[in-house]
Design a protein around this motif. Structure first.
Motif, mmCIF file in Angstrom:
data_model
loop_
_atom_site.group_PDB
_atom_site.id
_atom_site.type_symbol
_atom_site.label_atom_id
_atom_site.label_comp_id
_atom_site.label_asym_id
_atom_site.label_seq_id
_atom_site.Cartn_x
_atom_site.Cartn_y
_atom_site.Cartn_z
ATOM 1 N N ARG A 24 32.317 49.249 36.050
ATOM 2 C CA ARG A 24 31.881 47.875 35.912
ATOM 3 C C ARG A 24 32.568 47.021 36.954
ATOM 4 O O ARG A 24 33.754 47.228 37.262
ATOM 5 C CB ARG A 24 32.216 47.341 34.515
ATOM 6 C CG ARG A 24 31.475 48.053 33.378
ATOM 7 C CD ARG A 24 31.762 47.339 32.055
ATOM 8 N NE ARG A 24 33.166 47.452 31.712
ATOM 9 C CZ ARG A 24 33.671 48.420 30.953
ATOM 10 N NH1 ARG A 24 32.876 49.371 30.472
ATOM 11 N NH2 ARG A 24 34.968 48.456 30.687
ATOM 12 N N VAL A 25 31.808 46.047 37.467
ATOM 13 C CA VAL A 25 32.364 45.121 38.455
ATOM 14 C C VAL A 25 33.291 44.151 37.731
ATOM 15 O O VAL A 25 32.856 43.428 36.833
ATOM 16 C CB VAL A 25 31.271 44.372 39.215
ATOM 17 C CG1 VAL A 25 31.877 43.327 40.145
ATOM 18 C CG2 VAL A 25 30.390 45.337 39.985
ATOM 19 N N THR A 26 34.532 44.172 38.137
ATOM 20 C CA THR A 26 35.510 43.291 37.512
ATOM 21 C C THR A 26 35.643 41.997 38.296
ATOM 22 O O THR A 26 35.830 40.921 37.722
ATOM 23 C CB THR A 26 36.871 43.995 37.456
ATOM 24 O OG1 THR A 26 36.737 45.206 36.716
ATOM 25 C CG2 THR A 26 37.913 43.132 36.767
ATOM 26 N N LYS A 27 35.496 42.094 39.646
ATOM 27 C CA LYS A 27 35.596 40.905 40.469
ATOM 28 C C LYS A 27 34.907 41.194 41.787
ATOM 29 O O LYS A 27 34.876 42.345 42.234
ATOM 30 C CB LYS A 27 37.084 40.563 40.730
ATOM 31 C CG LYS A 27 37.312 39.184 41.326
ATOM 32 C CD LYS A 27 38.784 38.838 41.343
ATOM 33 C CE LYS A 27 39.014 37.431 41.879
ATOM 34 N NZ LYS A 27 40.437 37.076 41.860
ATOM 35 N N LYS A 28 34.328 40.134 42.410
ATOM 36 C CA LYS A 28 33.636 40.359 43.671
ATOM 37 C C LYS A 28 33.949 39.221 44.628
ATOM 38 O O LYS A 28 34.267 38.115 44.226
ATOM 39 C CB LYS A 28 32.135 40.469 43.469
ATOM 40 C CG LYS A 28 31.475 39.275 42.797
ATOM 41 C CD LYS A 28 29.983 39.530 42.575
ATOM 42 C CE LYS A 28 29.313 38.353 41.843
ATOM 43 N NZ LYS A 28 27.850 38.598 41.629
ATOM 44 N N PHE A 29 33.870 39.574 45.933
ATOM 45 C CA PHE A 29 34.145 38.631 47.008
ATOM 46 C C PHE A 29 32.962 38.709 47.958
ATOM 47 O O PHE A 29 32.727 39.756 48.599
ATOM 48 C CB PHE A 29 35.444 39.007 47.734
ATOM 49 C CG PHE A 29 36.644 39.089 46.786
ATOM 50 C CD1 PHE A 29 37.412 37.965 46.543
ATOM 51 C CD2 PHE A 29 36.952 40.280 46.146
ATOM 52 C CE1 PHE A 29 38.488 38.062 45.688
ATOM 53 C CE2 PHE A 29 38.010 40.364 45.289
ATOM 54 C CZ PHE A 29 38.793 39.248 45.042
ATOM 55 N N ILE A 30 32.146 37.610 48.053
ATOM 56 C CA ILE A 30 30.845 37.616 48.734
ATOM 57 C C ILE A 30 31.002 37.018 50.127
ATOM 58 O O ILE A 30 31.806 36.116 50.367
ATOM 59 C CB ILE A 30 29.806 36.811 47.919
ATOM 60 C CG1 ILE A 30 29.737 37.355 46.470
ATOM 61 C CG2 ILE A 30 28.430 36.899 48.556
ATOM 62 C CD1 ILE A 30 29.357 38.836 46.409
ATOM 63 N N ASN A 31 30.112 37.611 51.052
ATOM 64 C CA ASN A 31 29.993 37.100 52.417
ATOM 65 C C ASN A 31 31.349 37.047 53.139
ATOM 66 O O ASN A 31 31.779 36.008 53.641
ATOM 67 C CB ASN A 31 29.321 35.716 52.410
ATOM 68 C CG ASN A 31 27.841 35.801 52.015
ATOM 69 O OD1 ASN A 31 27.168 36.780 52.343
ATOM 70 N ND2 ASN A 31 27.366 34.790 51.287
ATOM 71 N N ARG A 32 31.952 38.186 53.224
ATOM 72 C CA ARG A 32 33.205 38.307 53.947
ATOM 73 C C ARG A 32 32.956 38.824 55.359
ATOM 74 O O ARG A 32 31.990 39.561 55.612
ATOM 75 C CB ARG A 32 34.155 39.281 53.248
ATOM 76 C CG ARG A 32 34.547 38.783 51.853
ATOM 77 C CD ARG A 32 35.564 37.685 51.980
ATOM 78 N NE ARG A 32 35.912 37.133 50.685
ATOM 79 C CZ ARG A 32 37.056 36.537 50.406
ATOM 80 N NH1 ARG A 32 37.981 36.469 51.325
ATOM 81 N NH2 ARG A 32 37.282 36.000 49.225
ATOM 82 N N THR A 33 33.817 38.427 56.296
ATOM 83 C CA THR A 33 33.706 38.898 57.681
ATOM 84 C C THR A 33 35.108 39.250 58.204
ATOM 85 O O THR A 33 36.125 38.817 57.663
ATOM 86 C CB THR A 33 33.077 37.819 58.577
ATOM 87 O OG1 THR A 33 33.927 36.660 58.542
ATOM 88 C CG2 THR A 33 31.656 37.455 58.145
ATOM 89 N N GLY A 34 35.144 40.047 59.247
ATOM 90 C CA GLY A 34 36.422 40.341 59.904
ATOM 91 C C GLY A 34 36.995 41.721 59.513
ATOM 92 O O GLY A 34 36.528 42.358 58.584
ATOM 93 N N GLN A 35 38.010 42.106 60.286
ATOM 94 C CA GLN A 35 38.609 43.436 60.122
ATOM 95 C C GLN A 35 39.667 43.478 59.016
ATOM 96 O O GLN A 35 40.036 44.549 58.571
ATOM 97 C CB GLN A 35 39.309 43.861 61.431
ATOM 98 C CG GLN A 35 38.364 44.018 62.614
ATOM 99 C CD GLN A 35 37.443 45.179 62.415
ATOM 100 O OE1 GLN A 35 36.215 44.973 62.307
ATOM 101 N NE2 GLN A 35 37.968 46.363 62.300
ATOM 102 N N LEU A 36 40.163 42.343 58.538
ATOM 103 C CA LEU A 36 41.268 42.307 57.575
ATOM 104 C C LEU A 36 40.946 41.297 56.496
ATOM 105 O O LEU A 36 40.552 40.164 56.793
ATOM 106 C CB LEU A 36 42.565 41.915 58.289
ATOM 107 C CG LEU A 36 43.836 41.988 57.455
ATOM 108 C CD1 LEU A 36 44.169 43.450 57.159
ATOM 109 C CD2 LEU A 36 44.997 41.354 58.227
#
Length: 624
Positions: free
Chosen positions: A580-592
Motif C-alpha cells: 500500500r502507498v503510505t506516502k507519495k511525492f509528485i512531479n519531482r525532478t533532478g538527480q538527488l
C-alpha cells in the motif's frame, strides 16, 4: 850474606836460633819452608844442631833423609867436613822437615843454618820461613766444658777444646765421650790448622730429671804420639727441673659459660704456674694438687708459659707442653625491629646463618610473613648451640586488593585496566597516576596501589594478543514474506538492527538488514544482508542498482540519489509491506531527492520511482 843482592864469593855465614827445651814433646819434628838460588853443587846451606849450649854443632840429617837435603856433596860444605845440604835453584817455596826425636829429652837445644860458597859464582842465596817445632802427630784435648750444680735442662751441652800440636794440619779424627757408660763419637770433619784450637760439642744430655754424670773424653787420632794429652774427665751434677702439660682440649662454648683447664705437673711440688690465653697472662702460686684444674671464661688459645718447683728450678721450654683453644661465642643477635604498625605481607626476618629458628607461630623458617595483628617472637640457635631471642608487637593493616588479569584485545579496539577504587594513590608502569589505564596493543602493564594506611600492592597484567573481529556471513532467501535471515552459529551473542538477539530472524519487508555478533573473545563484528521479498500486492520486485538510498535504516530524512541521468518529471511512492502507498511525492525532478519520512511509522518499506519511461524500486527501513 848480602840481603839486598847476591851472596859473596867464599861466603861462610851462620844464622843461630834461640834456645829450645824439647822435653815437653814426645816425637819432636822441625819443619819450615825454603826457597834457594845457589850455585848448584858448589854453594849450599846446611842445618845444624847443638845440645851443649852452642859449643859444638852437628849436621842434622843427610840427603837420604826423607824430605830434607837434596845433595850429599856440596863442594863448599864438604870443605867444612860434611857435604850434605841444599844446593841449586828452586822455582818457588817448598816445605822440608826432619825428626828431632833424638833430642826429645834435651832441655837446651840450639839450631843454626850454615851457608858456604866457593869463589867462582854468586847468586841470590837461601831463604826460609814458617819454621815450627812440634809433634809429628798429636791432637790434644785441652779443656772439658759442662755446667755443674744447676737446674737441669732438656738439652745440656757438653763441649771440649781440642788443639793441634802437630806440624801438619789435622782432620778426620774422632773425639769420643763416655757418659755413665754410654759412648758418643764425633768425627772432626773440619781442618784443624797447625797450632790451631777449636771448641766442639760432644753430646747433649737431657738433665731435666736431675742426676750425676761421669764424663770421660778421649781424642782418637790415628798415629798420635802423645797419649798423655788425649783424655780428660769430669763429674756433672744437675738438679731436676719441673714440667707442666696442659691436657689437650678444645671447646666451643657460649657466652656466660665456663670451661675447665687441667694441668699435669712433673717434679716436686709445690709449683708456681704461669699460663696465658694469648692475651692475658695468669699466675697461680703454691699449687699442691696434681693434676690441677682452674676455670676460664675468656676466648683464647690457652697454654702454660712457665713453671717452677720447690727448688726454684724453672721448667725447660721442652717441658712445657699443651694447648687448649677455647672459644666463648656471643649469643646470636636477633633484631625483629621495633613494635610498630605494618602492612599485610610484612616480613619478619630472624637473621641469616643460624642452625635453627623457632617462631611463636610454630614456624621454623628464617623468615615469616605477618598476615594479622599479633605479638611475634623468635628463638634462634647457631651452629655452636648458642641461642638468641627477640619479640615484636605488630599492628598489621591489610594490603590493597588489585584485580588485574591477562586478556586479549579485539582488533581496532582498546582495553581499560582498572586497579580498583578506594586507594590513596596509583602509580602505573609509565608513571601515570589514574585508577584506570587504557591500552590498544599487545603489552604488559603494572600498577602499584597505596592504601590510606600507606600499604602498597602491586599487580601486573598483559594484553597477550590482538585478535581479528568476527565477520558474520548472513544467509537469506528471496521469497514471499516472511524471509529468514541467518547470521551463522558459533557466536556468543547476536544483535540485529531490528533489536532482535537470535541467530536467525524472519522479516516481511524487503531491505538491508544488519547483524552484529560477539565471538568467544568478546570481539564484535557486523555484516549486512538484503532481504528480497515479494509483497502480496506487488507482482514483481526488481531491485534496481540505479538508485541509492541512505541512511538505511532512516529516522527523519531519506536521501535518494540516481546513479545515472534522469530526464523529465517522475513520482516517488513509499509502499508498506502490504504494497500500500503510505506516502507519495509528485512531479519531482533532478538527480538527488531528500524525503521527509518522520511522519511514517517504523517498519519495512519500499521506495518506488516511476515515470512514463522508468520504474525503479529499493527497500528500506524506518526506525524512530
Amino acid at each position: 850474606t848480602d840481603l839486598d843482592g847476591d851472596y859473596n864469593n867464599d861466603e861462610l855465614s851462620y844464622l843461630v836460633s834461640p834456645e829450645f827445651d824439647l822435653t815437653a814433646l814426645v816425637d819432636p819434628v822441625i819443619k819450615f819452608s825454603q826457597i834457594r838460588d845457589l850455585e848448584n853443587g858448589d854453594d849450599g846451606v846446611q842445618f845444624q844442631v847443638s845440645i851443649d849450649s852452642g859449643y859444638t854443632y852437628s849436621v842434622l840429617g843427610s840427603s837420604s833423609s826423607t824430605n830434607w837435603y837434596n845433595s850429599s856433596s856440596v863442594s863448599a860444605l864438604s870443605s867444612l867436613g860434611n857435604g850434605n845440604g841444599w844446593t841449586g835453584t828452586t822455582t818457588g817455596w817448598s816445605s822440608v822437615q826432619h825428626t828431632l826425636s833424638s833430642y826429645a829429652s834435651d832441655t837446651s837445644v840450639f839450631f843454626r843454618l850454615v851457608m858456604a860458597a866457593d869463589g867462582n859464582t854468586v847468586d841470590e842465596g837461601f831463604g826460609f820461613d814458617d819454621l815450627i817445632i812440634g809433634e809429628s802427630n798429636d791432637v790434644a784435648v785441652t779443656a772439658l766444658w759442662y755446667p755443674d750444680s744447676l737446674c737441669g735442662l732438656s738439652a745440656t751441652s757438653v763441649t771440649a777444646s781440642i788443639c793441634n800440636i802437630s806440624v801438619e794440619a789435622k782432620t778426620g779424627f774422632d773425639v769420643d765421650i763416655d757418659t755413665n757408660g754410654v759412648t758418643v763419637s764425633t768425627t772432626y770433619s773440619d781442618t784443624l790448622d797447625v797450632c790451631g784450637c777449636d771448641t766442639i760439642e760432644l753430646v747433649s744430655i737431657n738433665t731435666s730429671a736431675g742426676g750425676t754424670w761421669t764424663l770421660e773424653v778421649e781424642v782418637d787420632n790415628s798415629g798420635d804420639v802423645n797419649a798423655s794429652n788425649d783424655t780428660l774427665s769430669g763429674l756433672m751434677t744437675m738438679f731436676g727441673t719441673p714440667g707442666v702439660a696442659l691436657l689437650s682440649q678444645s671447646g666451643n662454648l657460649c657466652e656466660g659459660q665456663v670451661d675447665t683447664l687441667t694441668f699435669l705437673f712433673q717434679g716436686v711440688g709445690p709449683w708456681n704456674l704461669s699460663y696465658s690465653n694469648g692475651t692475658n697472662p695468669q699466675y697461680i702460686a703454691n699449687i699442691t694438687s696434681n693434676p690441677f684444674q682452674t676455670l676460664v671464661s675468656q676466648t683464647g688459645v690457652y697454654s702454660p708459659v712457665a713453671v717452677t718447683d720447690a727448688s726454684g728450678c724453672p721448667a725447660d721450654t721442652s717441658g712445657i707442653t699443651g694447648v687448649a683453644a677455647i672459644t666463648f661465642f656471643p649469643a646470636p643477635i636477633v633484631d625483629l625491629g621495633p613494635d610498630s604498625s605494618v602492612c599485610e605481607g610484612y616480613t619478619l626476618n630472624g637473621g641469616s646463618g643460624f642452625a635453627s629458628y623457632q617462631w611463636s607461630t610454630g614456624e621454623t623458617s628464617q623468615s615469616i610473613v605477618a598476615t594479622q595483628t599479633n605479638v611475634f617472637s623468635v628463638t634462634v640457635t647457631d651452629t655452636i648451640g648458642c641461642t638468641g631471642f627477640d619479640v615484636a608487637d605488630l599492628n598489621v593493616f591489610p594490603a590493597p586488593i588489585i584485580q588485574l588479569s591477562d586478556t586479549i584485545l579485539c582488533e581496532g579496539s582498546s582495553f581499560l585496566f582498572n586497579a580498583g577504587g578506594g586507594a590513596a594513590s596509583y602509580i602505573w608502569h609509565d608513571g601515570s597516576t589514574g585508577q584506570v589505564f587504557q591500552i590498544d596493543s599487545i603489552g604488559t602493564v603494572s600498577v602499584t596501589v597505596t592504601s590510606f594506611f600507606g600499604c602498597e600492592g602491586t599487580e601486573t597484567a598483559s594484553i597477550t594478543a590482538v585478535v581479528p573481529n568476527p565477520t558474520p556471513s548472513i544467509s537469506s532467501t528471496s521469497s514471499l514474506a516472511p524471509v529468514t535471515l541467518d547470521a551463522g552459529n558459533g557466536y556468543l551473542a547476536y544483535l540485529w538492527n531490528t533489536n532482535e538477539s537470535t541467530q536467525t530472524i524472519d522479516v516481511a519487508i524487503a531491505g538491508t538488514y544488519t547483524c552484529t555478533v560477539t565471538d568467544l573473545n568478546g570481539c564484535q563484528g557486523s555484516s549486512d544482508k538484503k532481504a528480497k521479498i515479494w509483497p502480496n500486492a506487488i507482482d514483481k520486485l526488481d531491485w534496481s542498482n540505479e538508485i541509492i538510498i541512505f541512511p538505511n535504516p532512516v529516522d527523519q530524512l531519506l536521501t535518494v540519489e540516481f546513479q545515472s541521468e534522469i530526464r523529465g518529471n517522475y513520482d516517488v511512492f513509499i509502499l508498506d509491506g502490504a504494497g500500500r502507498v503510505t506516502k507519495k511525492f509528485i512531479n519531482r525532478t533532478g538527480q538527488l531527492q531528500t524525503l521527509q519520512v518522520s511522519d511514517i511509522a517504523s517498519g519495512n518499506y519500499l521506495i518506488r520511482v516511476q515515470s512514463d519511461e522508468l520504474k525503479l524500486e529499493q527497500p528500506f527501513i524506518i526506525i524512530h
